[in-house]
Design a protein around this motif. Structure first.
Motif, PDB file in Angstrom:
ATOM      1  N   ALA A 188     -29.912 -42.855 -42.164  1.00 40.00           N
ATOM      2  CA  ALA A 188     -28.698 -43.549 -42.446  1.00 40.00           C
ATOM      3  C   ALA A 188     -28.028 -42.801 -43.748  1.00 40.00           C
ATOM      4  O   ALA A 188     -26.792 -42.633 -43.965  1.00 40.00           O
ATOM      5  CB  ALA A 188     -29.052 -44.791 -42.734  1.00 40.00           C
ATOM      6  N   ALA A 189     -28.718 -42.450 -44.951  1.00 43.77           N
ATOM      7  CA  ALA A 189     -28.146 -41.818 -46.015  1.00 43.77           C
ATOM      8  C   ALA A 189     -27.518 -40.613 -45.700  1.00 43.77           C
ATOM      9  O   ALA A 189     -26.469 -40.192 -46.132  1.00 43.77           O
ATOM     10  CB  ALA A 189     -29.236 -41.676 -46.983  1.00 43.77           C
ATOM     11  N   ALA A 190     -28.151 -39.700 -44.819  1.00 45.68           N
ATOM     12  CA  ALA A 190     -27.852 -38.582 -44.511  1.00 45.68           C
ATOM     13  C   ALA A 190     -26.306 -38.531 -43.564  1.00 45.68           C
ATOM     14  O   ALA A 190     -25.490 -37.726 -43.926  1.00 45.68           O
ATOM     15  CB  ALA A 190     -28.616 -37.728 -43.661  1.00 45.68           C
ATOM     16  N   THR A 191     -26.497 -39.649 -43.018  1.00 46.73           N
ATOM     17  CA  THR A 191     -25.250 -40.013 -42.161  1.00 46.73           C
ATOM     18  C   THR A 191     -23.852 -40.456 -43.099  1.00 46.73           C
ATOM     19  O   THR A 191     -22.851 -39.673 -42.979  1.00 46.73           O
ATOM     20  CB  THR A 191     -25.418 -40.856 -41.278  1.00 46.73           C
ATOM     21  OG1 THR A 191     -26.339 -40.713 -40.119  1.00 46.73           O
ATOM     22  CG2 THR A 191     -24.041 -41.371 -40.396  1.00 46.73           C
ATOM     23  N   LEU A 204     -26.507 -40.784 -53.729  1.00 46.46           N
ATOM     24  CA  LEU A 204     -27.103 -41.368 -52.708  1.00 46.46           C
ATOM     25  C   LEU A 204     -28.173 -40.777 -52.244  1.00 46.46           C
ATOM     26  O   LEU A 204     -29.242 -41.329 -51.904  1.00 46.46           O
ATOM     27  CB  LEU A 204     -26.094 -41.917 -51.675  1.00 46.46           C
ATOM     28  CG  LEU A 204     -26.769 -42.604 -50.472  1.00 46.46           C
ATOM     29  CD1 LEU A 204     -27.313 -43.738 -50.758  1.00 46.46           C
ATOM     30  CD2 LEU A 204     -25.646 -42.971 -49.131  1.00 46.46           C
ATOM     31  N   ALA A 205     -27.943 -39.386 -51.975  1.00 48.24           N
ATOM     32  CA  ALA A 205     -29.117 -38.362 -51.625  1.00 48.24           C
ATOM     33  C   ALA A 205     -30.107 -38.243 -52.671  1.00 48.24           C
ATOM     34  O   ALA A 205     -31.359 -38.598 -52.131  1.00 48.24           O
ATOM     35  CB  ALA A 205     -28.439 -36.954 -51.505  1.00 48.24           C
ATOM     36  N   ARG A 206     -29.950 -38.408 -53.983  1.00 48.42           N
ATOM     37  CA  ARG A 206     -30.859 -38.587 -54.719  1.00 48.42           C
ATOM     38  C   ARG A 206     -31.655 -39.673 -54.877  1.00 48.42           C
ATOM     39  O   ARG A 206     -32.877 -39.831 -55.185  1.00 48.42           O
ATOM     40  CB  ARG A 206     -30.188 -38.278 -56.184  1.00 48.42           C
ATOM     41  CG  ARG A 206     -31.044 -38.041 -57.413  1.00 48.42           C
ATOM     42  CD  ARG A 206     -30.617 -37.620 -58.901  1.00 48.42           C
ATOM     43  NE  ARG A 206     -29.752 -38.918 -59.217  1.00 48.42           N
ATOM     44  CZ  ARG A 206     -28.594 -38.683 -59.587  1.00 48.42           C
ATOM     45  NH1 ARG A 206     -28.108 -37.360 -59.762  1.00 48.42           N
ATOM     46  NH2 ARG A 206     -27.716 -39.486 -59.992  1.00 48.42           N
ATOM     47  N   LEU A 207     -31.013 -40.864 -54.701  1.00 45.83           N
ATOM     48  CA  LEU A 207     -31.538 -42.052 -54.687  1.00 45.83           C
ATOM     49  C   LEU A 207     -32.697 -42.197 -53.453  1.00 45.83           C
ATOM     50  O   LEU A 207     -33.787 -42.867 -53.838  1.00 45.83           O
ATOM     51  CB  LEU A 207     -30.571 -43.123 -54.582  1.00 45.83           C
ATOM     52  CG  LEU A 207     -31.077 -44.790 -54.484  1.00 45.83           C
ATOM     53  CD1 LEU A 207     -31.620 -44.942 -55.976  1.00 45.83           C
ATOM     54  CD2 LEU A 207     -30.059 -45.561 -53.977  1.00 45.83           C
ATOM     55  N   VAL A 208     -32.476 -41.826 -52.313  1.00 47.06           N
ATOM     56  CA  VAL A 208     -33.421 -42.312 -51.385  1.00 47.06           C
ATOM     57  C   VAL A 208     -34.311 -41.103 -51.255  1.00 47.06           C
ATOM     58  O   VAL A 208     -35.160 -41.082 -50.529  1.00 47.06           O
ATOM     59  CB  VAL A 208     -32.586 -42.286 -49.956  1.00 47.06           C
ATOM     60  CG1 VAL A 208     -31.544 -43.204 -49.966  1.00 47.06           C
ATOM     61  CG2 VAL A 208     -31.871 -40.661 -49.513  1.00 47.06           C
ATOM     62  N   ARG A 209     -34.310 -40.136 -52.316  1.00 44.04           N
ATOM     63  CA  ARG A 209     -35.629 -39.308 -52.482  1.00 44.04           C
ATOM     64  C   ARG A 209     -36.653 -40.030 -52.672  1.00 44.04           C
ATOM     65  O   ARG A 209     -37.812 -39.673 -52.797  1.00 44.04           O
ATOM     66  CB  ARG A 209     -35.318 -38.127 -53.154  1.00 44.04           C
ATOM     67  CG  ARG A 209     -34.101 -36.979 -52.827  1.00 44.04           C
ATOM     68  CD  ARG A 209     -34.407 -35.871 -53.334  1.00 44.04           C
ATOM     69  NE  ARG A 209     -33.025 -34.994 -53.258  1.00 44.04           N
ATOM     70  CZ  ARG A 209     -31.945 -34.860 -53.921  1.00 44.04           C
ATOM     71  NH1 ARG A 209     -32.197 -35.490 -55.272  1.00 44.04           N
ATOM     72  NH2 ARG A 209     -31.038 -34.114 -53.867  1.00 44.04           N
ATOM     73  N   SER A 210     -36.648 -41.046 -53.620  1.00 41.90           N
ATOM     74  CA  SER A 210     -37.800 -41.842 -54.215  1.00 41.90           C
ATOM     75  C   SER A 210     -38.495 -42.578 -53.149  1.00 41.90           C
ATOM     76  O   SER A 210     -37.931 -42.952 -51.975  1.00 41.90           O
ATOM     77  CB  SER A 210     -37.145 -43.057 -55.225  1.00 41.90           C
ATOM     78  OG  SER A 210     -36.370 -42.274 -56.166  1.00 41.90           O
ATOM     79  N   ASP A 211     -39.906 -42.767 -53.523  1.00 40.26           N
ATOM     80  CA  ASP A 211     -40.823 -43.350 -52.408  1.00 40.26           C
ATOM     81  C   ASP A 211     -40.920 -44.759 -52.744  1.00 40.26           C
ATOM     82  O   ASP A 211     -41.651 -45.476 -53.180  1.00 40.26           O
ATOM     83  CB  ASP A 211     -42.022 -42.750 -52.703  1.00 40.26           C
ATOM     84  CG  ASP A 211     -42.229 -41.200 -52.217  1.00 40.26           C
ATOM     85  OD1 ASP A 211     -41.517 -40.967 -51.330  1.00 40.26           O
ATOM     86  OD2 ASP A 211     -42.926 -40.562 -52.842  1.00 40.26           O
ATOM     87  N   PHE A 212     -39.873 -45.467 -51.968  1.00 39.13           N
ATOM     88  CA  PHE A 212     -39.639 -46.905 -52.331  1.00 39.13           C
ATOM     89  C   PHE A 212     -40.510 -47.622 -51.258  1.00 39.13           C
ATOM     90  O   PHE A 212     -40.614 -46.965 -50.167  1.00 39.13           O
ATOM     91  CB  PHE A 212     -38.282 -47.286 -51.891  1.00 39.13           C
ATOM     92  CG  PHE A 212     -37.161 -46.847 -52.870  1.00 39.13           C
ATOM     93  CD1 PHE A 212     -37.497 -47.205 -54.305  1.00 39.13           C
ATOM     94  CD2 PHE A 212     -36.167 -46.086 -52.375  1.00 39.13           C
ATOM     95  CE1 PHE A 212     -36.312 -47.000 -55.212  1.00 39.13           C
ATOM     96  CE2 PHE A 212     -35.072 -45.580 -53.291  1.00 39.13           C
ATOM     97  CZ  PHE A 212     -35.548 -46.053 -54.684  1.00 39.13           C
ATOM     98  N   GLY A 213     -41.296 -48.700 -51.732  1.00 40.93           N
ATOM     99  CA  GLY A 213     -42.069 -49.468 -50.371  1.00 40.93           C
ATOM    100  C   GLY A 213     -41.291 -50.524 -49.814  1.00 40.93           C
ATOM    101  O   GLY A 213     -41.943 -51.221 -48.965  1.00 40.93           O
TER     102      GLY A 213
END
Length: 266
Positions: free
Chosen positions: A18-21, A42-51
């Motif tokens: 979704a972030a890529a889109t 946004l791209a940087r944010l979603v690189r994190s390993d959220f649980g």
């Protein structure tokens, strides 16, 4: 909060797709407009390993750039799809931990936000919505309806804000919305990005920390005397508008507008 935040299954792959889109769309829009592409946040944010989505919300304490925040509810809604629910919380709520809800959220009392809050749908607060920057970050994918909105942190509402009073204070954070409709809107050293429809509106240049030309007189004509207190910076003890007194009076459910004033656009 007195009730545990609703949980949604976190699918990191779906979030990153979704972030890529979203990033691709933002990049294309920025290129067409001839402005710098800021989708990297946004791209940087979603690189994190959220649980969990609450962990993603918690990260906004450190990643709360105004250009990033509008993407957050869109990201979460796109990843979760048509699974949102309507939820109602009874009584006053104090949010001390990150909170995420996919769908519409109703709070039957006051809502005090002291941590990141992400709602993908609308947020309805029967009482007052008050945040506490820099610990709080409020992001709402729909509109916000409340009796009053008092913000000194980052608040991003993709829809409209409708309230009797909207007051922004402190200059390190931003209030964003599509439109603000209220009887009174005050920008007290607080950047506001929105179309404003108000009976009385003081922007940054008008308000001047309450010392702008005619500010106190116009507020006096609208508000009850109880929200004016002695100003310690004034040698003669002159009373000035006190937003903390306004907040306290509204919390108590007491009237704040003079009875003979026009109710305005709401």
């Amino acid at each position: 909060m007195s009730e545990v935040a609703s949980e949604a299954t976190f699918d990191a792959a779906a979030v990153r797709r979704a972030a890529a889109t979203i990033c691709a769309g933002q990049a294309a829009a920025c290129e067409a407009a001839g402005i710098p592409d800021d989708s990297h946040r946004l791209a940087r944010l979603v690189r994190s390993d959220f649980g969990s989505y609450r962990e993603l919300a918690a990260a906004l304490r450190h990643e709360c750039h105004p250009d990033l925040l509008p993407s957050i509810p869109r990201l979460c809604a796109a990843a979760l799809g048509d699974t949102g629910t309507a939820r109602t919380l009874s009584g006053d709520q104090q949010l001390a931990d990150p909170f995420f809800h996919h769908g519409d959220l109703v709070v039957e009392g006051d809502l005090d936000v002291e941590a990141p809050l992400v709602v993908t749908g609308s947020l309805t607060v029967r009482g007052l919505l008050a945040d506490c920057g820099p610990d709080s970050v409020v992001v709402v994918g729909g509109g916000v309806t409340a009796r009053g909105v008092f913000t000194d942190g980052d608040m991003c509402v993709l829809g409209d804000i409708e309230a009797e009073v909207v007051h922004g204070y402190y200059n390190d954070h931003t209030l964003q919305a599509r439109r603000i409709r209220a009887r009174l809107v005050v920008e007290d050293e607080h950047a506001t990005i929105a179309t404003v429809e108000a009976g009385l509106h003081f922007d940054l240049d008008d308000y001047q920390q309450g010392y702008g030309d005619g500010v106190q007189e116009r507020l006096r004509a609208l508000l009850v005397d109880d929200v004016f207190t002695a100003d310690e910076d004034e040698e003669d003890g002159k009373e000035m508008f006190d937003h903390a007194a306004l907040l306290a009076r509204m919390r108590a459910g007491l009237p704040v507008f003079r009875a003979d004033t026009d109710p305005g656009p709401r």
